[in-house]
Design a protein around this motif. Structure first.
Motif, PDB file in Angstrom:
ATOM      1  N   VAL A   1      -0.004   1.093  -4.773  1.00  0.00           N
ATOM      2  CA  VAL A   1      -0.433   2.371  -4.211  1.00  0.00           C
ATOM      3  C   VAL A   1      -1.211   2.078  -2.934  1.00  0.00           C
ATOM      4  CG1 VAL A   1      -1.804   4.456  -4.641  1.00  0.00           C
ATOM      5  CG2 VAL A   1      -0.617   3.329  -6.541  1.00  0.00           C
ATOM      6  N   ALA A   2      -1.033   2.929  -1.906  1.00  0.00           N
ATOM      7  CA  ALA A   2      -1.831   2.822  -0.687  1.00  0.00           C
ATOM      8  C   ALA A   2      -2.666   4.089  -0.570  1.00  0.00           C
ATOM      9  CB  ALA A   2      -0.931   2.658   0.529  1.00  0.00           C
ATOM     10  N   ALA A   3      -3.911   3.955  -0.104  1.00  0.00           N
ATOM     11  CA  ALA A   3      -4.805   5.110   0.013  1.00  0.00           C
ATOM     12  C   ALA A   3      -5.077   5.397   1.481  1.00  0.00           C
ATOM     13  CB  ALA A   3      -6.113   4.830  -0.715  1.00  0.00           C
ATOM     14  N   GLN A   4      -4.933   6.658   1.863  1.00  0.00           N
ATOM     15  CA  GLN A   4      -5.102   7.045   3.260  1.00  0.00           C
ATOM     16  C   GLN A   4      -6.580   7.060   3.638  1.00  0.00           C
ATOM     17  OE1 GLN A   4      -4.312  11.137   4.048  1.00  0.00           O
ATOM     18  NE2 GLN A   4      -3.703  10.777   6.170  1.00  0.00           N
ATOM     19  N   PRO A   5      -6.971   6.298   4.657  1.00  0.00           N
ATOM     20  CA  PRO A   5      -8.363   6.337   5.091  1.00  0.00           C
ATOM     21  C   PRO A   5      -8.707   7.728   5.639  1.00  0.00           C
ATOM     22  CG  PRO A   5      -7.224   4.474   6.071  1.00  0.00           C
ATOM     23  CD  PRO A   5      -6.177   5.353   5.448  1.00  0.00           C
ATOM     24  N   GLY A   6      -9.830   8.283   5.215  1.00  0.00           N
ATOM     25  CA  GLY A   6     -10.255   9.578   5.736  1.00  0.00           C
ATOM     26  C   GLY A   6      -9.366  10.735   5.326  1.00  0.00           C
ATOM     27  N   GLY A   7      -8.493  10.536   4.350  1.00  0.00           N
ATOM     28  CA  GLY A   7      -7.594  11.620   3.960  1.00  0.00           C
ATOM     29  C   GLY A   7      -7.467  11.727   2.464  1.00  0.00           C
ATOM     30  N   ARG A   8      -6.579  12.594   2.014  1.00  0.00           N
ATOM     31  CA  ARG A   8      -6.436  12.834   0.583  1.00  0.00           C
ATOM     32  C   ARG A   8      -5.208  12.174  -0.018  1.00  0.00           C
ATOM     33  NH1 ARG A   8      -8.966  17.921  -1.203  1.00  0.00           N
ATOM     34  NH2 ARG A   8      -7.448  17.805  -2.898  1.00  0.00           N
ATOM     35  N   ASP A   9      -4.393  11.524   0.814  1.00  0.00           N
ATOM     36  CA  ASP A   9      -3.114  11.042   0.307  1.00  0.00           C
ATOM     37  C   ASP A   9      -3.210   9.669  -0.353  1.00  0.00           C
ATOM     38  OD1 ASP A   9      -1.039  12.335   3.035  1.00  0.00           O
ATOM     39  OD2 ASP A   9      -2.007  13.324   1.320  1.00  0.00           O
ATOM     40  N   LEU A  10      -2.528   9.572  -1.489  1.00  0.00           N
ATOM     41  CA  LEU A  10      -2.218   8.283  -2.089  1.00  0.00           C
ATOM     42  C   LEU A  10      -0.713   8.146  -1.998  1.00  0.00           C
ATOM     43  CD1 LEU A  10      -4.281   8.511  -5.406  1.00  0.00           C
ATOM     44  CD2 LEU A  10      -4.911   7.246  -3.346  1.00  0.00           C
ATOM     45  N   VAL A  11      -0.229   6.983  -1.625  1.00  0.00           N
ATOM     46  CA  VAL A  11       1.214   6.770  -1.574  1.00  0.00           C
ATOM     47  C   VAL A  11       1.586   5.785  -2.679  1.00  0.00           C
ATOM     48  CG1 VAL A  11       3.171   6.067  -0.167  1.00  0.00           C
ATOM     49  CG2 VAL A  11       1.190   7.162   0.902  1.00  0.00           C
ATOM     50  N   VAL A  12       2.403   6.225  -3.601  1.00  0.00           N
ATOM     51  CA  VAL A  12       2.842   5.389  -4.722  1.00  0.00           C
ATOM     52  C   VAL A  12       4.246   4.903  -4.413  1.00  0.00           C
ATOM     53  CG1 VAL A  12       3.277   5.292  -7.195  1.00  0.00           C
ATOM     54  CG2 VAL A  12       1.529   6.849  -6.298  1.00  0.00           C
ATOM     55  N   PHE A  13       4.438   3.596  -4.455  1.00  0.00           N
ATOM     56  CA  PHE A  13       5.747   3.029  -4.147  1.00  0.00           C
ATOM     57  C   PHE A  13       6.486   2.681  -5.429  1.00  0.00           C
ATOM     58  CE2 PHE A  13       5.636   2.513   0.394  1.00  0.00           C
ATOM     59  CZ  PHE A  13       4.287   2.564   0.682  1.00  0.00           C
ATOM     60  N   ALA A  14       7.790   2.955  -5.428  1.00  0.00           N
ATOM     61  CA  ALA A  14       8.630   2.538  -6.546  1.00  0.00           C
ATOM     62  C   ALA A  14       8.656   1.017  -6.609  1.00  0.00           C
ATOM     63  CB  ALA A  14      10.049   3.065  -6.354  1.00  0.00           C
TER      64      ALA A  14
ATOM     65  N   ALA B   1      -3.896  -2.357  16.235  1.00  0.00           N
ATOM     66  CA  ALA B   1      -3.793  -2.698  14.813  1.00  0.00           C
ATOM     67  C   ALA B   1      -3.020  -3.998  14.637  1.00  0.00           C
ATOM     68  CB  ALA B   1      -3.082  -1.568  14.065  1.00  0.00           C
ATOM     69  N   ARG B   2      -3.451  -4.810  13.673  1.00  0.00           N
ATOM     70  CA  ARG B   2      -2.730  -6.022  13.304  1.00  0.00           C
ATOM     71  C   ARG B   2      -2.569  -6.052  11.798  1.00  0.00           C
ATOM     72  NH1 ARG B   2      -6.125 -10.090  14.385  1.00  0.00           N
ATOM     73  NH2 ARG B   2      -4.609 -11.748  14.723  1.00  0.00           N
ATOM     74  N   LEU B   3      -1.410  -6.460  11.376  1.00  0.00           N
ATOM     75  CA  LEU B   3      -1.090  -6.500   9.948  1.00  0.00           C
ATOM     76  C   LEU B   3      -0.777  -7.925   9.522  1.00  0.00           C
ATOM     77  CD1 LEU B   3       1.396  -3.487   9.845  1.00  0.00           C
ATOM     78  CD2 LEU B   3      -0.820  -3.547   8.706  1.00  0.00           C
ATOM     79  N   VAL B   4      -1.209  -8.286   8.335  1.00  0.00           N
ATOM     80  CA  VAL B   4      -0.765  -9.541   7.741  1.00  0.00           C
ATOM     81  C   VAL B   4       0.291  -9.177   6.698  1.00  0.00           C
ATOM     82  CG1 VAL B   4      -2.683  -9.546   6.072  1.00  0.00           C
ATOM     83  CG2 VAL B   4      -1.481 -11.659   6.569  1.00  0.00           C
ATOM     84  N   VAL B   5       1.395  -9.895   6.677  1.00  0.00           N
ATOM     85  CA  VAL B   5       2.502  -9.597   5.767  1.00  0.00           C
ATOM     86  C   VAL B   5       2.874 -10.843   4.979  1.00  0.00           C
ATOM     87  CG1 VAL B   5       4.898  -8.808   5.585  1.00  0.00           C
ATOM     88  CG2 VAL B   5       3.418  -7.883   7.379  1.00  0.00           C
TER      89      VAL B   5
ATOM     90  N   SER C   1      -2.712   2.803   8.716  1.00  0.00           N
ATOM     91  CA  SER C   1      -3.520   2.441   9.881  1.00  0.00           C
ATOM     92  C   SER C   1      -4.958   2.883   9.616  1.00  0.00           C
ATOM     93  CB  SER C   1      -2.980   3.135  11.134  1.00  0.00           C
ATOM     94  OG  SER C   1      -3.028   4.550  10.952  1.00  0.00           O
ATOM     95  N   ALA C   2      -5.877   2.366  10.410  1.00  0.00           N
ATOM     96  CA  ALA C   2      -7.296   2.649  10.177  1.00  0.00           C
ATOM     97  C   ALA C   2      -7.618   4.139  10.295  1.00  0.00           C
ATOM     98  CB  ALA C   2      -8.156   1.855  11.164  1.00  0.00           C
ATOM     99  N   ASP C   3      -6.893   4.843  11.150  1.00  0.00           N
ATOM    100  CA  ASP C   3      -7.158   6.277  11.311  1.00  0.00           C
ATOM    101  C   ASP C   3      -6.320   7.130  10.369  1.00  0.00           C
ATOM    102  OD1 ASP C   3      -5.237   6.564  14.438  1.00  0.00           O
ATOM    103  OD2 ASP C   3      -4.630   6.156  12.371  1.00  0.00           O
ATOM    104  N   GLY C   4      -5.566   6.488   9.508  1.00  0.00           N
ATOM    105  CA  GLY C   4      -4.820   7.230   8.499  1.00  0.00           C
ATOM    106  C   GLY C   4      -3.632   8.002   9.037  1.00  0.00           C
TER     107      GLY C   4
END
Lengths: 373, 351
Positions: A71-84, A174-178, A120-123
């Motif tokens: 699950v990913a959580a949106q910074p500053g927002g209400r969304d959770l994203v659940v991945f299959a 933004a930089r991402l580690v993968v 992203s940091a700003d959601g």
């Protein structure tokens, strides 16, 4: 398991119940108390995503049509994203307070999800690890949140089989580690490893704004079969990673490492007996709230192992059957850990046993990951 | 979903009125776990405690006996008894055996990087024997503490001969054996006592605990069958004949490779029967497949590893592996619904 079946919107919604149970009647979490989100299978056999407090109180349960993964959580927002779970055909946007599904996004044509994503940091943007099925190349799908999570592009992950990813701290672009697990799969053959014997695991650092692959690390030819899978990023920019070894089952190889902010990669050592007890498999990694301690779980070994991040010093292990999910606890030196058949507990490091969080969470088969939101 | 079921029920009931009787009441997993604990698991751990205690006495006597060389006959006999008892209960990973890493102290197989061999060499090279004392021995590597190490000590050609010859090495080797046998007896005794004093009472009084135990026992059996197929058989069998490795078979030095598997299967079958309360119709394919696999294991060559690497005999070992795979797949299908449990999937299913 999963084949190439597409989940159309109607059947997804049909598989989605309203909030299960009357958990909401208990009210929202205490202000300041940690809240966790994790996928699980209930005693009724149904898949769900659940939110619960660090004291073991269930906040919501929402039905899913198949097993969810991370699950990913949106910074500053209400969304959770659940991945299959991989190879995944959908991600579900869930409200973090009510558990209601507000949107379903299906994988793009010729792509499937790998179970992980990051905001992203700003959601405003979401990146999801995906497979370019035809070529097996790893990509990040880029999603515009305000445009209803419209997929606005994709970038290379610098490897194949990207699994987990995380945003690196810092101002500027933004930089991402993968974690490119290096394993080639195809939906037609499910999760079967198609490139056994020639895995290509790679830890990559990307700049998504222009798709630049800034760094790619491999762990050397001796560890070519060590698939880099999961990540936890510390405030100082170090990325801890956990691995799964796909080579000779009798080999004994390190399973946890880190890439620091300057790009130096090291592997953490453990006493041989303890390393063997991890059974060549780390299911997830997490940092405690201070960022000083690492937890790496092995569901195969039924063991959670702990390290002092700065020095790499091994701090010991705790036994918990089928333990997999791990997340920061409420205070420094603690972790939440979840199990497929032993409920949820708080681990306190370096001393102290696991403290079970109680009956409300005990009967679910907790899936591979847990997120503190 | 519920509305459909409500409408369908009277139709189904009418349709079945003239047909076979409805299925039996579902099993109560909590009662199943308690029954399994009382009738199979606690007694099996008692038997292990007894056999390992006898083995410890045998080593004590052998090392204290007059004369330079060590009489291996009683040690061999005691080992076979104790290893038999262990094999019957080995598939169970839940309960007291899961605490304090007791499972690893009992046995540390498969051997990775020759861990037991190295642990034994370290024990033999110790300057000071204080670490061999019962209260210190737990500090040494677990690879040198259990059945895997003891089998190696007693049956490896080199150390076996050294014990028999009664030369310089014999006294130290005997004291190592005594330490391992003592540690096994201590661990097995702790587990047996904990079952009687803590686990059975908990299963009887705490419904949640019993429920979870039923799920974990089902998971253990599936994992145990997978371990037999992919490790005990899979490792010596290899990917193909050229990849076969006779010495990867468990306990190959004592000729127990096939026997361990047969007893693992026997223990698994006993546990399944206890869980379904003797009602074979609840897991018919599982019990049939387990019995078949047991038959093949009992008639398999004692030098199972060698047979796996021998073109003329490999087929028999492959057949046994297939039978175990079949038992596992039947168990995975039948056991969870029969016991009304869901098995944990993190370990079995992967990331």
């Amino acid at each position: 398991m999963a084949t190439d079946r597409a989940i159309d919107r109607r059947s997804f919604v049909a598989g989605l119940g309203a909030a299960l149970g009357s958990a909401l009647a208990g009210g929202p979490a205490r202000a300041g108390a940690p809240v966790y989100v994790a996928c699980a299978q209930g005693p009724d056999g149904m898949q769900r995503v659940c939110a619960f407090t660090g004291e073991g109180r269930l906040l919501f349960e929402t039905a899913l049509p198949e097993r969810g993964h991370d699950v990913a959580a949106q910074p500053g927002g209400r969304d959770l994203v659940v991945f299959a779970r991989r190879p995944g055909g959908w991600m579900a946007i869930v409200d973090r307070d009510t558990g209601a599904v507000t949107k379903v996004v299906l994988a793009a044509q010729g792509r499937h999800y790998y179970g992980h994503g990051a905001f992203s940091a700003d959601g405003r943007l979401l990146w999801a690890t995906e497979n370019q099925v035809e070529t097996g190349a790893g990509v990040l799908g880029v999603y515009d949140v305000a445009a209803g999570y419209a997929r606005i592009g994709e970038i290379s992950t610098g490897g194949i089989g990207p699994h987990d990813l995380a945003l690196l701290p810092g101002d500027g672009a933004a930089r991402l580690v993968v974690a490119n697990g290096g394993i080639r799969t195809h939906p037609r053959t499910g999760r079967e490893i198609l490139n056994a014997g020639s895995l290509a695991p790679r830890l990559a650092v990307l700049r998504p704004e222009d798709g630049t692959v800034e760094e790619v690390h491999d762990l050397g030819s001796d560890l070519a079969d060590l698939s880099i899978r999961h990540l936890a990023v510390a405030p100082d920019g170090e990325s801890v990673f956990g691995c799964q070894f796909a080579g000779d089952p009798l080999a004994v190889v390190p399973l946890v490492g880190a890439r620091d902010a300057s790009g130096r990669v090291r592997l953490f050592e453990m006493p041989e007996d303890d390393l063997i007890s991890m059974d060549n498999y780390v299911g997830s990694v997490a940092l405690d709230p201070s960022g000083a301690i690492v937890c790496a779980t092995s569901p195969r070994g039924s063991v959670a192992a702990f390290f002092e991040r700065a020095t790499g010093r091994y701090l010991g292990r705790r036994r918990m059957s089928d333990v997999c999910g791990a997340a920061p606890g409420a205070v420094a030196g603690t972790f939440l850990v979840t199990s497929g058949n032993d409920g949820v507990a708080i681990a306190r490091v370096p001393d102290g046993d696991l403290a079970d969080l109680g009956a409300a969470l005990a009967s679910a088969v907790w899936d591979n990951h847990a997120l503190r939101i | 979903m519920r509305l459909f079921a409500a409408l369908a029920a009277p139709l189904l009931a009418a349709g079945l009125a003239a047909a076979a009787p409805l299925a039996a009441q579902p099993l109560d997993p909590r009662a199943a776990a308690l029954r399994a604990g009382e009738t199979v698991l606690a007694p099996a751990y008692d038997a292990l405690a007894e056999a390992t205690a006898a083995q410890a006495s045998a080593w004590e006597a052998a090392c204290a006996a007059q004369g330079p060389s060590v009489d291996r006959a009683p040690l061999d006999a005691a080992f076979h008894e104790a290893a038999d008892a262990y094999a019957r209960i080995e598939p169970v990973r839940t309960g007291p055996v899961a605490e304090d890493f007791r499972f690893e102290r009992l046995a540390f197989w498969p051997e990775r990087r020759n861990a037991s061999g190295r642990a034994l060499a370290q024990l033999e090279a110790l300057d000071d024997e204080a670490l061999l004392a019962p209260e210190r021995f737990g500090e040494t590597s677990v690879a040198g503490q259990g059945f895997t190490a003891l089998e190696r000590l007693l049956f490896d050609a080199d150390t076996r001969a050294a014990l028999a010859e009664g030369g310089e090495r014999a006294p130290r080797l005997c004291r190592i054996g005594e330490a391992i046998a003592g540690a096994l007896a201590t661990t097995a005794g702790e587990i047996a006592r904990a079952w009687r004093d803590e686990t059975l009472p908990a299963l009887a009084s705490d419904a949640g605990e019993a429920q979870r135990a039923a799920a974990r026992l089902a998971t253990d059996m599936l994992s145990g069958l997978e371990a037999i197929e992919t490790l005990k058989l899979g490792l010596p069998i290899g990917a193909d004949l050229a990849d076969a490795r006779a010495t990867r078979a468990e306990m190959w030095r004592s000729g127990r490779s096939a026997r361990q598997i047969a007893l693992n299967l026997e223990g698994t079958e006993a546990l399944v029967r206890a869980l379904v309360d003797g009602d074979e119709t609840r897991a018919p394919d599982t019990l049939r497949a387990l019995a078949q696999a047991e038959r093949l294991a009992r008639s398999a060559p004692a030098d199972l590893g060698e047979a796996a690497a021998d073109p003329a005999r490999r087929g028999r070992v492959l057949l046994l592996a297939a039978a175990v795979a079949s038992a596992r797949s039947n168990a995975a299908t039948e056991l969870p619904p029969a016991l009304d449990v869901v098995t944990g999937f993190n370990a079995l299913d992967g990331d």
